[in-house]
Scaffold this motif. Structure first.
Motif, PDB file in Angstrom:
ATOM      1  N   GLY A  14      -0.380  -0.254   8.099  1.00 42.90           N
ATOM      2  CA  GLY A  14      -1.574  -0.299   8.556  1.00 42.90           C
ATOM      3  C   GLY A  14      -2.186  -1.559   9.080  1.00 42.90           C
ATOM      4  N   SER A  16      -2.963  -2.387  12.453  1.00 47.93           N
ATOM      5  CA  SER A  16      -3.849  -2.425  13.675  1.00 47.93           C
ATOM      6  C   SER A  16      -5.178  -3.275  13.755  1.00 47.93           C
ATOM      7  CB  SER A  16      -3.953  -1.165  14.138  1.00 47.93           C
ATOM      8  OG  SER A  16      -2.750  -0.400  14.074  1.00 47.93           O
ATOM      9  N   SER A  17      -5.510  -3.465  12.551  1.00 49.51           N
ATOM     10  CA  SER A  17      -6.974  -3.991  12.469  1.00 49.51           C
ATOM     11  C   SER A  17      -7.110  -5.597  12.365  1.00 49.51           C
ATOM     12  CB  SER A  17      -7.622  -3.661  11.313  1.00 49.51           C
ATOM     13  OG  SER A  17      -6.795  -4.319   9.960  1.00 49.51           O
ATOM     14  N   SER A  39      -0.473   4.158  13.119  1.00 48.83           N
ATOM     15  CA  SER A  39      -0.413   5.476  13.553  1.00 48.83           C
ATOM     16  C   SER A  39      -0.431   5.790  15.006  1.00 48.83           C
ATOM     17  CB  SER A  39      -1.454   6.501  12.830  1.00 48.83           C
ATOM     18  OG  SER A  39      -2.699   6.338  13.485  1.00 48.83           O
ATOM     19  N   ARG A  43      -2.432   0.987  19.770  1.00 46.43           N
ATOM     20  CA  ARG A  43      -3.092   0.154  19.174  1.00 46.43           C
ATOM     21  C   ARG A  43      -2.287  -0.904  18.443  1.00 46.43           C
ATOM     22  NH1 ARG A  43      -6.939   4.376  18.445  1.00 46.43           N
ATOM     23  NH2 ARG A  43      -5.964   5.017  16.451  1.00 46.43           N
ATOM     24  N   CYS A  60       4.143   5.175  12.876  1.00 48.40           N
ATOM     25  CA  CYS A  60       4.415   6.021  11.813  1.00 48.40           C
ATOM     26  C   CYS A  60       3.183   6.526  11.331  1.00 48.40           C
ATOM     27  CB  CYS A  60       5.023   5.636  10.568  1.00 48.40           C
ATOM     28  SG  CYS A  60       5.506   6.441   9.148  1.00 48.40           S
ATOM     29  N   ASP A  61       2.967   7.829  10.793  1.00 47.83           N
ATOM     30  CA  ASP A  61       1.870   8.545  10.160  1.00 47.83           C
ATOM     31  C   ASP A  61       2.210   8.321   8.682  1.00 47.83           C
ATOM     32  OD1 ASP A  61      -0.093   9.923   8.833  1.00 47.83           O
ATOM     33  OD2 ASP A  61       0.400  11.689   9.804  1.00 47.83           O
ATOM     34  N   LEU A  62       1.747   7.345   8.099  1.00 42.18           N
ATOM     35  CA  LEU A  62       1.836   6.832   6.717  1.00 42.18           C
ATOM     36  C   LEU A  62       1.469   7.937   5.688  1.00 42.18           C
ATOM     37  CD1 LEU A  62       1.199   3.122   7.213  1.00 42.18           C
ATOM     38  CD2 LEU A  62       3.542   4.118   6.878  1.00 42.18           C
ATOM     39  N   LEU A  88      -2.390  -1.754   4.197  1.00 47.13           N
ATOM     40  CA  LEU A  88      -3.757  -2.098   4.639  1.00 47.13           C
ATOM     41  C   LEU A  88      -4.460  -1.044   4.915  1.00 47.13           C
ATOM     42  CD1 LEU A  88      -3.526  -5.376   6.488  1.00 47.13           C
ATOM     43  CD2 LEU A  88      -4.083  -5.227   4.454  1.00 47.13           C
ATOM     44  N   GLY A  91     -10.374   2.343   5.125  1.00 48.40           N
ATOM     45  CA  GLY A  91     -11.343   3.476   5.804  1.00 48.40           C
ATOM     46  C   GLY A  91     -12.416   3.306   4.515  1.00 48.40           C
ATOM     47  N   VAL A 139      -5.113  -4.302  -0.521  1.00 50.59           N
ATOM     48  CA  VAL A 139      -6.635  -4.586  -0.720  1.00 50.59           C
ATOM     49  C   VAL A 139      -7.580  -3.492  -1.226  1.00 50.59           C
ATOM     50  CG1 VAL A 139      -8.420  -5.609   0.729  1.00 50.59           C
ATOM     51  CG2 VAL A 139      -5.952  -6.012   1.248  1.00 50.59           C
ATOM     52  N   LYS A 158     -10.067   4.100  -4.504  1.00 53.81           N
ATOM     53  CA  LYS A 158      -9.654   2.489  -4.722  1.00 53.81           C
ATOM     54  C   LYS A 158      -9.222   2.665  -6.126  1.00 53.81           C
ATOM     55  CE  LYS A 158      -9.757   0.534  -0.670  1.00 53.81           C
ATOM     56  NZ  LYS A 158      -8.683   0.095   0.030  1.00 53.81           N
ATOM     57  N   LEU A 189     -14.791  -7.676   4.597  1.00 55.16           N
ATOM     58  CA  LEU A 189     -13.838  -8.286   5.529  1.00 55.16           C
ATOM     59  C   LEU A 189     -14.585  -8.753   6.836  1.00 55.16           C
ATOM     60  CD1 LEU A 189     -10.408  -6.612   5.008  1.00 55.16           C
ATOM     61  CD2 LEU A 189     -11.046  -8.682   4.179  1.00 55.16           C
TER      62      LEU A 189
HETATM   63  N1  LIG Z   1     -13.025  -3.971   6.369  1.00 56.83           N
HETATM   64  C1  LIG Z   1     -13.754  -4.030   4.929  1.00 56.83           C
HETATM   65  O1  LIG Z   1     -14.777  -4.432   5.061  1.00 56.83           O
HETATM   66  C2  LIG Z   1     -13.152  -3.626   3.639  1.00 56.83           C
HETATM   67  C3  LIG Z   1     -13.840  -3.669   2.491  1.00 56.83           C
HETATM   68  C4  LIG Z   1     -13.190  -3.411   1.199  1.00 56.83           C
HETATM   69  C5  LIG Z   1     -11.600  -3.159   1.383  1.00 56.83           C
HETATM   70  N2  LIG Z   1     -11.180  -3.218   2.331  1.00 56.83           N
HETATM   71  C6  LIG Z   1      -9.761  -2.821   2.576  1.00 56.83           C
HETATM   72  O2  LIG Z   1      -8.947  -3.711   3.034  1.00 56.83           O
HETATM   73  C7  LIG Z   1      -7.945  -3.249   3.778  1.00 56.83           C
HETATM   74  C8  LIG Z   1      -8.093  -3.537   5.188  1.00 56.83           C
HETATM   75  O3  LIG Z   1      -9.189  -3.029   5.785  1.00 56.83           O
HETATM   76  P1  LIG Z   1      -9.348  -2.780   7.157  1.00 56.83           P
HETATM   77  O4  LIG Z   1     -10.873  -2.309   7.447  1.00 56.83           O
HETATM   78  O5  LIG Z   1      -8.535  -3.714   8.300  1.00 56.83           O
HETATM   79  O6  LIG Z   1      -8.329  -1.314   7.181  1.00 56.83           O
HETATM   80  P2  LIG Z   1      -8.388  -0.251   8.039  1.00 56.83           P
HETATM   81  O7  LIG Z   1      -8.991  -0.401   9.437  1.00 56.83           O
HETATM   82  O8  LIG Z   1      -9.265   0.853   7.238  1.00 56.83           O
HETATM   83  O9  LIG Z   1      -6.744   0.307   8.154  1.00 56.83           O
HETATM   84  C9  LIG Z   1      -5.994  -0.507   8.796  1.00 56.83           C
HETATM   85  C10 LIG Z   1      -5.072   0.342   9.832  1.00 56.83           C
HETATM   86  O10 LIG Z   1      -4.540   1.265   9.078  1.00 56.83           O
HETATM   87  C11 LIG Z   1      -4.169   2.140  10.404  1.00 56.83           C
HETATM   88  N3  LIG Z   1      -3.903   3.553   9.862  1.00 56.83           N
HETATM   89  C12 LIG Z   1      -5.058   4.359   9.448  1.00 56.83           C
HETATM   90  N4  LIG Z   1      -4.452   5.869   9.024  1.00 56.83           N
HETATM   91  C13 LIG Z   1      -2.932   5.526   9.340  1.00 56.83           C
HETATM   92  C14 LIG Z   1      -1.755   6.152   9.093  1.00 56.83           C
HETATM   93  N5  LIG Z   1      -1.828   7.621   8.571  1.00 56.83           N
HETATM   94  N6  LIG Z   1      -0.644   5.840   9.207  1.00 56.83           N
HETATM   95  C15 LIG Z   1      -0.515   4.356   9.830  1.00 56.83           C
HETATM   96  N7  LIG Z   1      -1.688   3.581   9.995  1.00 56.83           N
HETATM   97  C16 LIG Z   1      -2.825   4.285   9.795  1.00 56.83           C
HETATM   98  C17 LIG Z   1      -5.232   2.027  11.405  1.00 56.83           C
HETATM   99  O11 LIG Z   1      -4.805   1.732  12.744  1.00 56.83           O
HETATM  100  P3  LIG Z   1      -4.504   3.315  13.550  1.00 56.83           P
HETATM  101  O12 LIG Z   1      -5.475   4.114  13.373  1.00 56.83           O
HETATM  102  O13 LIG Z   1      -4.218   2.525  14.864  1.00 56.83           O
HETATM  103  O14 LIG Z   1      -3.090   3.882  12.957  1.00 56.83           O
HETATM  104  C18 LIG Z   1      -6.333   0.982  10.841  1.00 56.83           C
HETATM  105  O15 LIG Z   1      -6.401   0.121  11.893  1.00 56.83           O
HETATM  106  C19 LIG Z   1      -8.106  -1.719   3.467  1.00 56.83           C
HETATM  107  O16 LIG Z   1      -7.285  -1.096   2.521  1.00 56.83           O
HETATM  108  C20 LIG Z   1      -9.503  -1.478   3.195  1.00 56.83           C
HETATM  109  O17 LIG Z   1      -9.838  -0.561   2.527  1.00 56.83           O
HETATM  110  C21 LIG Z   1     -11.752  -3.466   3.481  1.00 56.83           C
END
Ligand SMILES: NC(=O)c1ccc[n+]([C@@H]2O[C@H](COP(=O)([O-])OP(=O)(O)OC[C@H]3O[C@@H](n4cnc5c(N)ncnc54)[C@H](OP(=O)(O)O)[C@@H]3O)[C@@H](O)[C@H]2O)c1
Length: 235
Positions: A14, A16-17, A39, A43, A60-62, A88, A91, A139, A158, A189
């Motif tokens: 994951g 891409s973010s 996925s 991206r 990959c679809d993880l 990572l 969502g 995370v 979580k 984040l």
């Molecule tokens: N952002 C925050 O404020 C926050 C707060 C608390 C905890 N966290 C945790 O920190 C971690 C990172 O956060 P984040 O916001 O950067 O994560 P995120 O954007 O939710 O996920 C990271 C990437 O995973 C990819 N992804 C989603 N489904 C997928 C699948 N089935 N197969 C492969 N890739 C997939 C997505 O890219 P594609 O769609 O391009 O595949 C996405 O860009 C996460 O675990 C999140 O829950 C974040």
């Protein structure tokens, strides 16, 4: 060296973010070989390009165990066994009160937060347990220890991911003893783009993606028994 004489091989699940880009860049800077998985092909390629020229994007679809098994085959064939798995995929979905926690949101969170972690950690468990410094990192969220009715689905998913990660850590401890499974905890984040878009905001309690990435890199240099099972609050 973790596996033979090669540089450590780390896969970001994951990637891409902004957090994925920062983590890939930091791992690369620390001398590791970095694979980043998403996925969506466009991206994840853009994220790999932003992180550094040697970062390898993979699609990959993880959430699909068959696709993850194929990914593991490709990784083993083209790169070798993993030394690190940084999970990572996340969502967020909320809802109004307990009755407002929808089944649709639960399905999304269950799939993204827990199913992807189960798939990747099982597919690469033997690699990590066999490495001289195998690391699994997830995370998680401050909401696990302070859940609210409005984010019950999210906090429950979580919490399940944390329990799974602790179980992997117990497996490492009873295996070679060289692996470590670690939970990093954030409230939210923040990255440079978010700060630039809202210069008036101070983002209290937010964790910068660069700090998250540096923390992940540091886990590879600490002894396994010092970090295995740790829940490190970065908020
Ligand atoms: N952002 C925050 O404020 C926050 C707060 C608390 C905890 N966290 C945790 O920190 C971690 C990172 O956060 P984040 O916001 O950067 O994560 P995120 O954007 O939710 O996920 C990271 C990437 O995973 C990819 N992804 C989603 N489904 C997928 C699948 N089935 N197969 C492969 N890739 C997939 C997505 O890219 P594609 O769609 O391009 O595949 C996405 O860009 C996460 O675990 C999140 O829950 C974040």
């Amino acid at each position: 060296m973790p596996h033979g004489s090669e540089k450590p091989l780390v896969l970001i699940a994951g990637g891409s973010s902004a957090a994925g880009i920062a983590t890939a860049s930091a791992l690369l800077g620390a001398g590791m070989r970095v694979l980043t998985v998403g996925s969506d092909a466009d991206r994840i390629r853009a994220a790999a390009d932003a992180a550094g020229p040697a970062v390898v994007p993979l699609v990959c679809d993880l959430a699909d165990p068959v696709d993850v098994a194929r990914l593991a085959e490709v990784v083993h064939r083209d790169f070798g066994p993993l030394d690190g798995l940084i999970q990572l995929v996340g969502g967020w979905r909320g809802g109004k009160g307990i009755a407002g926690q929808s089944d649709e949101d639960w399905d999304v969170l269950h799939r993204n937060v827990l199913t992807t972690l189960r798939n990747t950690s099982r597919a690469f468990y033997a690699d990590l347990d066999d490495s001289a410094a195998g690391r699994l990192v997830i995370v998680s969220s401050t909401s696990v220890t302070a859940p609210t009715a409005g984010n019950a689905n999210y906090a429950a998913a979580k919490a399940a991911a944390e329990a799974w990660t602790q179980a992997v850590g117990q497996g490492f401890a009873s295996g070679t003893g060289r692996g470590a499974a670690v939970v990093l905890v954030v409230k939210a984040l923040v990255d440079d783009g978010m700060r630039a878009a809202s210069p008036e905001r101070s983002f209290p309690g937010f964790t910068g993606v660069a700090h998250l990435a540096d923390t992940i890199v540091g886990l590879f240099t600490q002894p396994a028994d010092a970090v295995n099972g740790a829940r490190i609050d970065l908020s």
